[in-house]
Design a protein around this motif. Structure first.
Motif, PDB file in Angstrom:
ATOM      1  N   ASN A  35       0.837  -1.193   0.000  1.00  0.00           N
ATOM      2  CA  ASN A  35       0.000   0.000   0.000  1.00  0.00           C
ATOM      3  C   ASN A  35       0.874   1.246   0.000  1.00  0.00           C
ATOM      4  O   ASN A  35       0.582   2.222  -0.693  1.00  0.00           O
ATOM      5  N   VAL A  36       1.943   1.216   0.767  1.00  0.00           N
ATOM      6  CA  VAL A  36       2.839   2.371   0.873  1.00  0.00           C
ATOM      7  C   VAL A  36       3.607   2.593  -0.423  1.00  0.00           C
ATOM      8  O   VAL A  36       3.757   3.720  -0.878  1.00  0.00           O
ATOM      9  N   THR A  37       4.102   1.516  -1.032  1.00  0.00           N
ATOM     10  CA  THR A  37       4.910   1.654  -2.248  1.00  0.00           C
ATOM     11  C   THR A  37       4.075   1.796  -3.506  1.00  0.00           C
ATOM     12  O   THR A  37       4.599   2.155  -4.557  1.00  0.00           O
ATOM     13  N   GLY A  38       2.787   1.497  -3.415  1.00  0.00           N
ATOM     14  CA  GLY A  38       1.920   1.604  -4.589  1.00  0.00           C
ATOM     15  C   GLY A  38       2.026   0.429  -5.541  1.00  0.00           C
ATOM     16  O   GLY A  38       1.569   0.505  -6.683  1.00  0.00           O
ATOM     17  N   SER A  39       2.606  -0.665  -5.082  1.00  0.00           N
ATOM     18  CA  SER A  39       2.706  -1.847  -5.937  1.00  0.00           C
ATOM     19  C   SER A  39       1.328  -2.471  -6.108  1.00  0.00           C
ATOM     20  O   SER A  39       0.574  -2.582  -5.140  1.00  0.00           O
ATOM     21  N   PRO A  40       0.997  -2.899  -7.322  1.00  0.00           N
ATOM     22  CA  PRO A  40      -0.302  -3.543  -7.519  1.00  0.00           C
ATOM     23  C   PRO A  40      -0.309  -4.931  -6.881  1.00  0.00           C
ATOM     24  O   PRO A  40       0.687  -5.650  -6.906  1.00  0.00           O
ATOM     25  N   THR A  41      -1.419  -5.268  -6.274  1.00  0.00           N
ATOM     26  CA  THR A  41      -1.577  -6.582  -5.656  1.00  0.00           C
ATOM     27  C   THR A  41      -2.945  -7.144  -5.992  1.00  0.00           C
ATOM     28  O   THR A  41      -3.866  -6.410  -6.334  1.00  0.00           O
ATOM     29  N   ALA A  55      -6.125 -17.109   2.065  1.00  0.00           N
ATOM     30  CA  ALA A  55      -5.885 -16.350   0.837  1.00  0.00           C
ATOM     31  C   ALA A  55      -4.393 -16.192   0.604  1.00  0.00           C
ATOM     32  O   ALA A  55      -3.585 -16.296   1.517  1.00  0.00           O
ATOM     33  N   MET A  56      -4.044 -15.933  -0.649  1.00  0.00           N
ATOM     34  CA  MET A  56      -2.668 -15.591  -0.986  1.00  0.00           C
ATOM     35  C   MET A  56      -2.696 -14.255  -1.722  1.00  0.00           C
ATOM     36  O   MET A  56      -3.682 -13.892  -2.365  1.00  0.00           O
ATOM     37  N   GLN A  57      -1.623 -13.532  -1.594  1.00  0.00           N
ATOM     38  CA  GLN A  57      -1.515 -12.224  -2.229  1.00  0.00           C
ATOM     39  C   GLN A  57      -0.391 -12.275  -3.260  1.00  0.00           C
ATOM     40  O   GLN A  57       0.719 -12.704  -2.948  1.00  0.00           O
ATOM     41  N   LEU A  58      -0.676 -11.841  -4.470  1.00  0.00           N
ATOM     42  CA  LEU A  58       0.340 -11.732  -5.504  1.00  0.00           C
ATOM     43  C   LEU A  58       0.662 -10.254  -5.678  1.00  0.00           C
ATOM     44  O   LEU A  58      -0.227  -9.410  -5.654  1.00  0.00           O
ATOM     45  N   VAL A  59       1.932  -9.955  -5.858  1.00  0.00           N
ATOM     46  CA  VAL A  59       2.393  -8.579  -6.002  1.00  0.00           C
ATOM     47  C   VAL A  59       3.051  -8.433  -7.366  1.00  0.00           C
ATOM     48  O   VAL A  59       3.869  -9.270  -7.760  1.00  0.00           O
ATOM     49  N   GLY A  60       2.685  -7.372  -8.077  1.00  0.00           N
ATOM     50  CA  GLY A  60       3.245  -7.127  -9.404  1.00  0.00           C
ATOM     51  C   GLY A  60       4.175  -5.933  -9.428  1.00  0.00           C
ATOM     52  O   GLY A  60       4.334  -5.213  -8.442  1.00  0.00           O
ATOM     53  N   ARG A  61       4.774  -5.735 -10.579  1.00  0.00           N
ATOM     54  CA  ARG A  61       5.614  -4.556 -10.785  1.00  0.00           C
ATOM     55  C   ARG A  61       4.732  -3.321 -10.882  1.00  0.00           C
ATOM     56  O   ARG A  61       3.558  -3.407 -11.257  1.00  0.00           O
ATOM     57  N   HIS A  62       5.313  -2.188 -10.618  1.00  0.00           N
ATOM     58  CA  HIS A  62       4.575  -0.933 -10.735  1.00  0.00           C
ATOM     59  C   HIS A  62       3.958  -0.806 -12.131  1.00  0.00           C
ATOM     60  O   HIS A  62       4.616  -1.105 -13.129  1.00  0.00           O
ATOM     61  N   PHE A  63       2.710  -0.391 -12.165  1.00  0.00           N
ATOM     62  CA  PHE A  63       1.954  -0.146 -13.395  1.00  0.00           C
ATOM     63  C   PHE A  63       1.779  -1.402 -14.248  1.00  0.00           C
ATOM     64  O   PHE A  63       1.568  -1.319 -15.453  1.00  0.00           O
ATOM     65  N   ASP A  64       1.865  -2.574 -13.646  1.00  0.00           N
ATOM     66  CA  ASP A  64       1.685  -3.814 -14.402  1.00  0.00           C
ATOM     67  C   ASP A  64       0.515  -4.619 -13.843  1.00  0.00           C
ATOM     68  O   ASP A  64       0.593  -5.829 -13.657  1.00  0.00           O
ATOM     69  N   GLU A  65      -0.599  -3.927 -13.607  1.00  0.00           N
ATOM     70  CA  GLU A  65      -1.805  -4.583 -13.087  1.00  0.00           C
ATOM     71  C   GLU A  65      -2.311  -5.646 -14.047  1.00  0.00           C
ATOM     72  O   GLU A  65      -2.821  -6.690 -13.629  1.00  0.00           O
ATOM     73  N   ALA A  66      -2.133  -5.448 -15.347  1.00  0.00           N
ATOM     74  CA  ALA A  66      -2.621  -6.390 -16.338  1.00  0.00           C
ATOM     75  C   ALA A  66      -1.983  -7.776 -16.159  1.00  0.00           C
ATOM     76  O   ALA A  66      -2.647  -8.791 -16.352  1.00  0.00           O
ATOM     77  N   MET A  67      -0.721  -7.809 -15.772  1.00  0.00           N
ATOM     78  CA  MET A  67      -0.046  -9.089 -15.563  1.00  0.00           C
ATOM     79  C   MET A  67      -0.706  -9.840 -14.413  1.00  0.00           C
ATOM     80  O   MET A  67      -0.909 -11.049 -14.496  1.00  0.00           O
ATOM     81  N   LEU A  68      -1.073  -9.138 -13.354  1.00  0.00           N
ATOM     82  CA  LEU A  68      -1.726  -9.798 -12.225  1.00  0.00           C
ATOM     83  C   LEU A  68      -3.088 -10.344 -12.616  1.00  0.00           C
ATOM     84  O   LEU A  68      -3.470 -11.426 -12.200  1.00  0.00           O
TER      85      LEU A  68
END
Length: 70
Positions: A35-41, A55-68
């Motif tokens: 939440n602090v770094t703005g990484s998409p999850t 539950a599990m949480q996946l974290v993506g690269r910045h501005f790569d919400e489409a990959m998630l």
């Protein structure tokens, strides 16, 4: 994981958060950094334990919400 513990009941987490700030911080320690770094999850259900959801949480690269979402 999305939480460092089994999913608590709503009333239990509200009570703990009101009584012990450190417990609240620990409860959300796996999600706050992103939440602090703005990484998409994205958080996905992965099953149940004693009738409560896991539950599990996946974290993506910045501005790569489409990959998630893929």
């Amino acid at each position: 994981p999305a939480l460092p513990m089994l999913t608590p009941l709503v009333g239990v987490i509200e009570q703990r958060m009101g009584e012990d700030l450190a417990a609240a911080v620990r409860a959300f320690s796996y999600t706050v950094p992103f939440n602090v770094t703005g990484s998409p999850t994205i958080t996905l259900p992965v099953g149940f334990h004693d009738g409560l959801p896991l539950a599990m949480q996946l974290v993506g690269r910045h501005f790569d919400e489409a990959m998630l979402v893929r």
